[in-house]
Write an enzyme that holds these catalytic residues in place. Structure first.
Site, PDB file in Angstrom:
ATOM      1  N   ARG A 238       0.830  -1.207   0.000  1.00 20.46           N
ATOM      2  CA  ARG A 238       0.000   0.000   0.000  1.00 20.46           C
ATOM      3  C   ARG A 238       0.861   1.252   0.000  1.00 20.46           C
ATOM      4  NH1 ARG A 238       0.210   2.247   5.070  1.00 20.46           N
ATOM      5  NH2 ARG A 238       0.603   0.875   6.852  1.00 20.46           N
ATOM      6  N   SER A 271      -1.885  -5.531   2.570  1.00 20.13           N
ATOM      7  CA  SER A 271      -0.456  -5.330   2.811  1.00 20.13           C
ATOM      8  C   SER A 271      -0.045  -6.201   3.987  1.00 20.13           C
ATOM      9  CB  SER A 271      -0.148  -3.858   3.110  1.00 20.13           C
ATOM     10  OG  SER A 271      -0.868  -3.421   4.255  1.00 20.13           O
ATOM     11  N   ARG A 293      -7.945  -7.734   9.376  1.00 23.82           N
ATOM     12  CA  ARG A 293      -6.923  -8.738   9.097  1.00 23.82           C
ATOM     13  C   ARG A 293      -7.593  -9.949   8.444  1.00 23.82           C
ATOM     14  NH1 ARG A 293      -5.497  -7.040  14.339  1.00 23.82           N
ATOM     15  NH2 ARG A 293      -3.628  -5.730  14.312  1.00 23.82           N
ATOM     16  N   GLY A 322       1.935 -10.573   8.888  1.00 19.31           N
ATOM     17  CA  GLY A 322       3.330 -10.767   9.271  1.00 19.31           C
ATOM     18  C   GLY A 322       3.718 -12.182   9.602  1.00 19.31           C
ATOM     19  N   VAL A 371       6.592 -10.635  11.515  1.00 20.82           N
ATOM     20  CA  VAL A 371       7.470  -9.868  10.614  1.00 20.82           C
ATOM     21  C   VAL A 371       8.945 -10.249  10.785  1.00 20.82           C
ATOM     22  CG1 VAL A 371       5.877  -7.970  10.215  1.00 20.82           C
ATOM     23  CG2 VAL A 371       7.381  -7.848  12.205  1.00 20.82           C
ATOM     24  N   ASP A 391       4.481  -1.963  19.240  1.00 18.53           N
ATOM     25  CA  ASP A 391       4.743  -0.648  19.810  1.00 18.53           C
ATOM     26  C   ASP A 391       3.423   0.048  20.158  1.00 18.53           C
ATOM     27  OD1 ASP A 391       7.296   1.340  19.861  1.00 18.53           O
ATOM     28  OD2 ASP A 391       5.457   2.471  19.512  1.00 18.53           O
ATOM     29  N   TRP A 433      10.635  -6.702  10.429  1.00 15.41           N
ATOM     30  CA  TRP A 433      10.182  -6.038   9.201  1.00 15.41           C
ATOM     31  C   TRP A 433      11.245  -6.078   8.104  1.00 15.41           C
ATOM     32  CZ3 TRP A 433       5.138  -4.479  10.072  1.00 15.41           C
ATOM     33  CH2 TRP A 433       4.767  -4.294  11.420  1.00 15.41           C
TER      34      TRP A 433
END
Length: 471
Positions: A238, A271, A293, A322, A371, A391, A433
């Site tokens: 995205r 994404s 999700r 992820g 991720v 986070d 990530w």
């Protein structure tokens, strides 16, 4: 090697021991007023059938049966034990559930209550325990193959030329002696560019690939890319306004993009999904759409040029982004992921049967994460790093990240940690990530990992390779 695993539950009653055989063929379980009153097991020993004694006392409720197929075996027993108060206090087994290597699962015998225990670690080939007129405890004999530990080593790969630079939320794939990188971000939620970068493994040099045809119209993050033959396949991702890319191929011999499926015609736009491939199919699993999700699995056949939605996993597999997604020996494996929190479950999809199975793993398991970097070498799935806690600022922040290199043996279902003491300086910094792929460098197969998010919320631009020496 056969190991006797101690019985779990109470410590009263007569000790019994069926011994160890080649495998378990049938399980009989009878329920009583307070829990499991009776068990009996039938074993196979070579060409002979061995019937174990009745343990406990059968009640008027009779016994239920769980049969194991001839080409299958029990790998997991889940039970509960609790104290029952009466004239005397006694601890009994209240519930038992049996699972096989191929995913066949018994119903839960009894009522789930008390303290959970698990018997696992390989092929279960016998049982022992304690009983009176009820079952007080249960243990097992477990056969573990003496397979050598996966051996390998991390190296940092030298990079020259005009490369992607530091970034995360991108993806990489290898074709021949070249590694391709696409998408990503340097600043949270701000895609960098839509260049397709190519790294020549012979010269260790990056360049920007010439691009013709239907070049993707969006710079994107959270994109996924795989290779089949000389072609790359790119799906989703995205931009900053949450517009999504469709499904593209890139012919690396012609440097030509082709739009295979517009965004409005293919699988749900998304994404941070997961993608993998076998010789003829591209698989897309999970991810985050504009609103929710997902946990759907879609397959694109590169011969028929058609999408097919595979069966959806059951309730034990939650929606997630992820996750690790890999094809091992013809089956599609979903490893861990994020569903609002990090999860540590593993699921396996068999395309031939269009069937999902939740897989119970053991050993030196990595903690729940998403991720992370992943790859396949033989029967092993390799993973490194990942996010282990989100986070408070979500994607704007780094979250709590992890390191560590792990391998899951998809035959024994055992995890092993591969990092060696004294080699910490060669291991990549903790990160999540990052982009990863199964790759081959200097004749070794292993895990290729590029970039990622640092604990400082900076972005990495380094290239690492875990090359496997033996498996």
């Amino acid at each position: 090697m056969v190991q006797k695993v101690e019985a779990r539950g109470g410590e009263i009653g007569d000790v019994w021991d069926d011994g160890a055989y080649d495998g378990v063929r049938k399980v009989y379980v009878g329920q009583g007023e307070d829990g499991i009153a009776f068990v009996k097991f039938e074993y196979v020993n070579g060409s002979q059938e061995v019937v174990g004694d009745e343990r406990g006392k059968k009640t008027l409720l009779g016994a239920e049966e769980f049969e194991v197929d001839p080409d299958d075996y029990i790998v997991y027993v889940e039970g509960y034990h609790e104290k029952v108060f009466g004239v005397t206090t006694k601890e009994i087994i209240s519930t038992l559930t049996f699972k096989t290597y191929k995913g066949k699962t018994s119903p839960p015998f009894g009522i789930v209550s008390g303290t959970k225990f698990v018997l696992q670690g390989g092929k279960i080939v016998g049982f022992h325990g304690r009983s009176t007129d009820v079952l007080h405890s249960l243990g097992a004999y477990i056969s573990s193959p003496a397979t050598p530990k996966l051996r390998g080593k991390w190296i940092k790969v030298e990079q020259k030329g005009e490369g992607p630079g530091p970034r995360c939320s991108h993806d990489i794939a290898q074709v021949g002696n070249k590694i391709f990188s696409f998408g990503g971000e340097l600043t949270p939620n701000q895609p960098i560019d839509k260049h397709l970068y190519v790294f020549d493994l012979e010269t260790r040099t990056w360049s920007i690939s010439p691009a013709t045809g239907d070049v993707p119209n969006l710079s994107c993050l959270g994109v996924r890319m795989v290779s089949i033959g000389s072609s790359l396949y790119v799906f989703g991702g995205r931009d900053a306004s949450r517009k999504y890319n469709g499904f593209y191929s890139f012919d690396t011999t012609k440097n030509e993009w082709k739009l295979l499926t517009p965004v409005e015609q293919g699988p749900t736009p998304r994404s941070f999904h997961s993608m993998t491939a076998d010789e003829n199919n591209v698989y897309v699993f999970g991810g985050v759409s504009a609103t929710v999700r997902l946990k759907t699995l879609d397959a694109y056949n590169i011969v028929d040029h058609k999408w097919v939605q595979c069966s959806t996993p059951g309730g034990s597999c939650s929606v997630r982004g992820g996750a690790g997604l890999e094809v091992v020996q013809g089956k599609v494996w979903v490893v861990y992921g994020f569903n609002g929190c990090e999860v540590d479950d593993v699921h396996c999809y068999d395309p031939a049967q269009d069937k999902w199975t939740q897989v119970e793993t053991f050993g030196e398991k990595p903690c729940a994460r998403s991720v992370f970097a992943s790859a396949v070498v033989g029967k092993h799935i390799l993973v490194f790093g990942g996010e282990i806690a989100m986070d408070p600022k979500a994607h704007e922040g780094p979250g709590q990240l992890s390191g560590g290199t792990f391998a899951l043996d998809t035959e024994t279902l055992k995890w092993e940690k591969l990092d060696k003491l004294g080699e910490e300086e060669e291991t990549p910094s903790i990160r999540g990530w990052s982009a990863s792929t199964t790759g081959t460098i200097d004749g070794k197969k292993g895990l290729v990992m590029f970039g990622g998010k640092a604990q400082t919320n900076d972005r990495f631009g380094d290239l690492f390779f875990y090359g496997v020496d033996s498996a």
